[in-house]
Scaffold this motif. Structure first.
Motif, PDB file in Angstrom:
ATOM      1  N   VAL A 118       0.833  -1.438   0.361  1.00  0.00           N
ATOM      2  CA  VAL A 118       0.253   0.169   0.124  1.00  0.00           C
ATOM      3  C   VAL A 118       0.416   1.158  -0.043  1.00  0.00           C
ATOM      4  CG1 VAL A 118      -2.235   1.407   1.328  1.00  0.00           C
ATOM      5  CG2 VAL A 118      -1.506  -1.344   1.333  1.00  0.00           C
ATOM      6  N   GLU A 119       0.764   2.887  -0.801  1.00  0.00           N
ATOM      7  CA  GLU A 119       1.500   2.905  -0.853  1.00  0.00           C
ATOM      8  C   GLU A 119       0.446   4.371  -0.900  1.00  0.00           C
ATOM      9  OE1 GLU A 119       4.027   5.113  -3.934  1.00  0.00           O
ATOM     10  OE2 GLU A 119       4.944   3.014  -3.793  1.00  0.00           O
ATOM     11  N   ILE A 120       0.411   5.778  -0.438  1.00  0.00           N
ATOM     12  CA  ILE A 120      -0.754   6.238  -0.338  1.00  0.00           C
ATOM     13  C   ILE A 120      -0.272   6.842  -1.396  1.00  0.00           C
ATOM     14  CG2 ILE A 120      -0.966   9.012   0.123  1.00  0.00           C
ATOM     15  CD1 ILE A 120      -1.217   7.473   3.135  1.00  0.00           C
ATOM     16  N   PRO A 121      -1.268   7.992  -2.783  1.00  0.00           N
ATOM     17  CA  PRO A 121      -1.174   8.848  -3.341  1.00  0.00           C
ATOM     18  C   PRO A 121      -1.120  10.465  -3.759  1.00  0.00           C
ATOM     19  CG  PRO A 121      -3.635   8.049  -3.290  1.00  0.00           C
ATOM     20  CD  PRO A 121      -2.986   7.610  -2.041  1.00  0.00           C
ATOM     21  N   GLU A 122       0.069  10.458  -4.411  1.00  0.00           N
ATOM     22  CA  GLU A 122       0.691  11.699  -4.391  1.00  0.00           C
ATOM     23  C   GLU A 122       0.235  12.092  -4.613  1.00  0.00           C
ATOM     24  OE1 GLU A 122       4.356  10.772  -6.892  1.00  0.00           O
ATOM     25  OE2 GLU A 122       5.153   9.002  -6.100  1.00  0.00           O
ATOM     26  N   ASP A 123      -0.888  12.419  -5.488  1.00  0.00           N
ATOM     27  CA  ASP A 123      -2.093  13.614  -4.789  1.00  0.00           C
ATOM     28  C   ASP A 123      -2.572  14.122  -4.212  1.00  0.00           C
ATOM     29  OD1 ASP A 123      -3.943  11.708  -5.649  1.00  0.00           O
ATOM     30  OD2 ASP A 123      -4.709  12.090  -7.388  1.00  0.00           O
ATOM     31  N   GLY A 124      -2.886  13.614  -3.245  1.00  0.00           N
ATOM     32  CA  GLY A 124      -3.428  13.459  -1.863  1.00  0.00           C
ATOM     33  C   GLY A 124      -5.165  13.363  -1.775  1.00  0.00           C
ATOM     34  N   THR A 125      -5.237  12.373  -2.909  1.00  0.00           N
ATOM     35  CA  THR A 125      -6.691  12.209  -2.904  1.00  0.00           C
ATOM     36  C   THR A 125      -6.870  10.702  -2.412  1.00  0.00           C
ATOM     37  OG1 THR A 125      -6.359  10.413  -4.452  1.00  0.00           O
ATOM     38  CG2 THR A 125      -6.645  12.896  -5.626  1.00  0.00           C
ATOM     39  N   ASP A 126      -7.765  10.173  -2.065  1.00  0.00           N
ATOM     40  CA  ASP A 126      -8.516   9.290  -1.456  1.00  0.00           C
ATOM     41  C   ASP A 126      -8.427   8.206  -2.117  1.00  0.00           C
ATOM     42  OD1 ASP A 126     -10.836  10.285  -1.286  1.00  0.00           O
ATOM     43  OD2 ASP A 126     -11.824   9.607   0.031  1.00  0.00           O
ATOM     44  N   GLU A 127      -8.323   8.266  -3.210  1.00  0.00           N
ATOM     45  CA  GLU A 127      -8.404   6.912  -4.352  1.00  0.00           C
ATOM     46  C   GLU A 127      -7.829   5.919  -4.016  1.00  0.00           C
ATOM     47  OE1 GLU A 127      -8.108   5.925  -8.978  1.00  0.00           O
ATOM     48  OE2 GLU A 127      -7.177   7.625  -8.445  1.00  0.00           O
ATOM     49  N   ILE A 128      -7.975   4.809  -3.583  1.00  0.00           N
ATOM     50  CA  ILE A 128      -7.629   3.261  -3.198  1.00  0.00           C
ATOM     51  C   ILE A 128      -6.992   2.941  -4.390  1.00  0.00           C
ATOM     52  CG2 ILE A 128      -8.323   0.953  -3.240  1.00  0.00           C
ATOM     53  CD1 ILE A 128      -9.428   2.761  -0.294  1.00  0.00           C
ATOM     54  N   GLY A 129      -5.852   2.214  -3.912  1.00  0.00           N
ATOM     55  CA  GLY A 129      -5.139   1.339  -4.716  1.00  0.00           C
ATOM     56  C   GLY A 129      -4.639   0.302  -4.209  1.00  0.00           C
ATOM     57  N   TYR A 130      -3.494  -0.130  -4.175  1.00  0.00           N
ATOM     58  CA  TYR A 130      -2.560  -1.306  -4.078  1.00  0.00           C
ATOM     59  C   TYR A 130      -2.060  -2.714  -5.021  1.00  0.00           C
ATOM     60  CZ  TYR A 130      -7.138  -3.787  -3.666  1.00  0.00           C
ATOM     61  OH  TYR A 130      -8.231  -4.008  -3.588  1.00  0.00           O
ATOM     62  N   SER A 131      -1.179  -2.560  -5.018  1.00  0.00           N
ATOM     63  CA  SER A 131      -0.724  -3.764  -5.061  1.00  0.00           C
ATOM     64  C   SER A 131      -0.810  -5.352  -4.339  1.00  0.00           C
ATOM     65  CB  SER A 131       0.461  -3.841  -6.208  1.00  0.00           C
ATOM     66  OG  SER A 131       1.608  -3.552  -4.747  1.00  0.00           O
ATOM     67  N   ILE A 132      -0.591  -6.138  -5.189  1.00  0.00           N
ATOM     68  CA  ILE A 132      -0.631  -7.952  -4.205  1.00  0.00           C
ATOM     69  C   ILE A 132      -0.167  -8.618  -5.370  1.00  0.00           C
ATOM     70  CG2 ILE A 132      -1.936  -9.429  -3.643  1.00  0.00           C
ATOM     71  CD1 ILE A 132      -4.586  -7.713  -4.795  1.00  0.00           C
ATOM     72  N   VAL A 133       1.465  -8.984  -4.164  1.00  0.00           N
ATOM     73  CA  VAL A 133       2.238 -10.007  -4.960  1.00  0.00           C
ATOM     74  C   VAL A 133       2.204 -11.225  -4.457  1.00  0.00           C
ATOM     75  CG1 VAL A 133       5.213  -9.262  -5.347  1.00  0.00           C
ATOM     76  CG2 VAL A 133       4.021  -7.810  -5.251  1.00  0.00           C
ATOM     77  N   ALA A 134       2.443 -11.697  -5.236  1.00  0.00           N
ATOM     78  CA  ALA A 134       2.231 -13.339  -5.055  1.00  0.00           C
ATOM     79  C   ALA A 134       3.471 -14.216  -5.954  1.00  0.00           C
ATOM     80  CB  ALA A 134       1.566 -13.951  -5.330  1.00  0.00           C
ATOM     81  N   GLU A 135       3.624 -15.683  -5.407  1.00  0.00           N
ATOM     82  CA  GLU A 135       4.684 -16.167  -5.991  1.00  0.00           C
ATOM     83  C   GLU A 135       4.310 -17.529  -6.911  1.00  0.00           C
ATOM     84  OE1 GLU A 135       7.226 -18.801  -3.428  1.00  0.00           O
ATOM     85  OE2 GLU A 135       7.780 -16.797  -2.184  1.00  0.00           O
ATOM     86  N   CYS A 136       4.618 -17.844  -8.185  1.00  0.00           N
ATOM     87  CA  CYS A 136       3.908 -18.090  -9.131  1.00  0.00           C
ATOM     88  C   CYS A 136       4.767 -19.189  -9.533  1.00  0.00           C
ATOM     89  CB  CYS A 136       2.224 -17.629 -10.044  1.00  0.00           C
ATOM     90  SG  CYS A 136       3.984 -15.860 -11.442  1.00  0.00           S
ATOM     91  N   PRO A 137       4.489 -20.108 -10.277  1.00  0.00           N
ATOM     92  CA  PRO A 137       5.219 -20.875 -10.589  1.00  0.00           C
ATOM     93  C   PRO A 137       5.326 -20.660 -12.595  1.00  0.00           C
ATOM     94  CG  PRO A 137       3.104 -22.012 -11.047  1.00  0.00           C
ATOM     95  CD  PRO A 137       2.910 -20.527  -9.794  1.00  0.00           C
TER      96      PRO A 137
END
Length: 181
Positions: A118-137
């Motif tokens: 999770v990283e807060i948006p730089e523009d100061g909005t409260d828009e939701i954004g995130y990444s999910i990282v997972a292992e995969c074959p």
């Protein structure tokens, strides 16, 4: 009661927080989270992201898009590994995932050890954004990254450090242009 628990500060002085939460979405059980910031505002924002993430399993359009993009990524990487001819064990593990997927298995089960960034948006909005990282074959070196901004699936591919706040052209994936099996 806080959604994120066991919050600790990083030991390297980067100003990040690490914690855990209960995932009730396309991954089930305890999941790790990295919050790129230390203030209470960052924790509050991260908790909004967790709530959003936990609702994704109920969005059939999002889930269909995710499975489609994961399959295209998997097929592309399988073909790349086979073309290289040097990673037989990777191709073998990927072929197992392909065979299971083609016989009706859920491709999501091949993503393991997921964590939320999770990283807060730089523009100061409260828009939701995130990444999910997972292992995969099919991409053991760089893992699989799933980037969400708002209710949009922005990216599915190798984890290359992209964030939800990148320009759309930075999410380009060649495998989305190609026909897969």
């Amino acid at each position: 009661m806080s959604i994120i628990r066991d919050i600790v500060h990083d030991k390297d002085g980067l100003g990040w927080l690490y914690g855990k939460f209960d995932s009730d979405s396309f991954f089930q059980g305890e999941m790790s989270i990295t919050i790129y910031g230390e203030s209470d505002d960052y924790i509050e924002y991260a908790e909004k992201c967790v709530v959003h993430y936990n609702r994704l399993k109920d969005d059939s359009g999002f889930m269909a898009d995710l499975r489609d993009k994961l399959a295209k990524f998997m097929y592309y990487m399988r073909n790349e590994w086979e073309a290289m001819g040097i990673y037989d064990d990777i191709a073998e593990d990927t072929d197992k995932a392909v065979a299971d997927f083609e016989s009706g298995g859920d491709i999501l089960k091949y993503l393991t050890r997921p964590y939320l960034n999770v990283e807060i948006p730089e523009d100061g909005t409260d828009e939701i954004g995130y990444s999910i990282v997972a292992e995969c074959p099919w991409e053991p070196e760089h893992q699989c990254s799933i980037i969400v901004r708002g209710d949009q699936l922005k990216y599915v591919g190798p984890d290359d450090g992209s964030t939800p706040w990148d320009d759309d052209d930075q999410y380009y994936c060649i495998w989305l242009d190609e026909e897969t099996e």
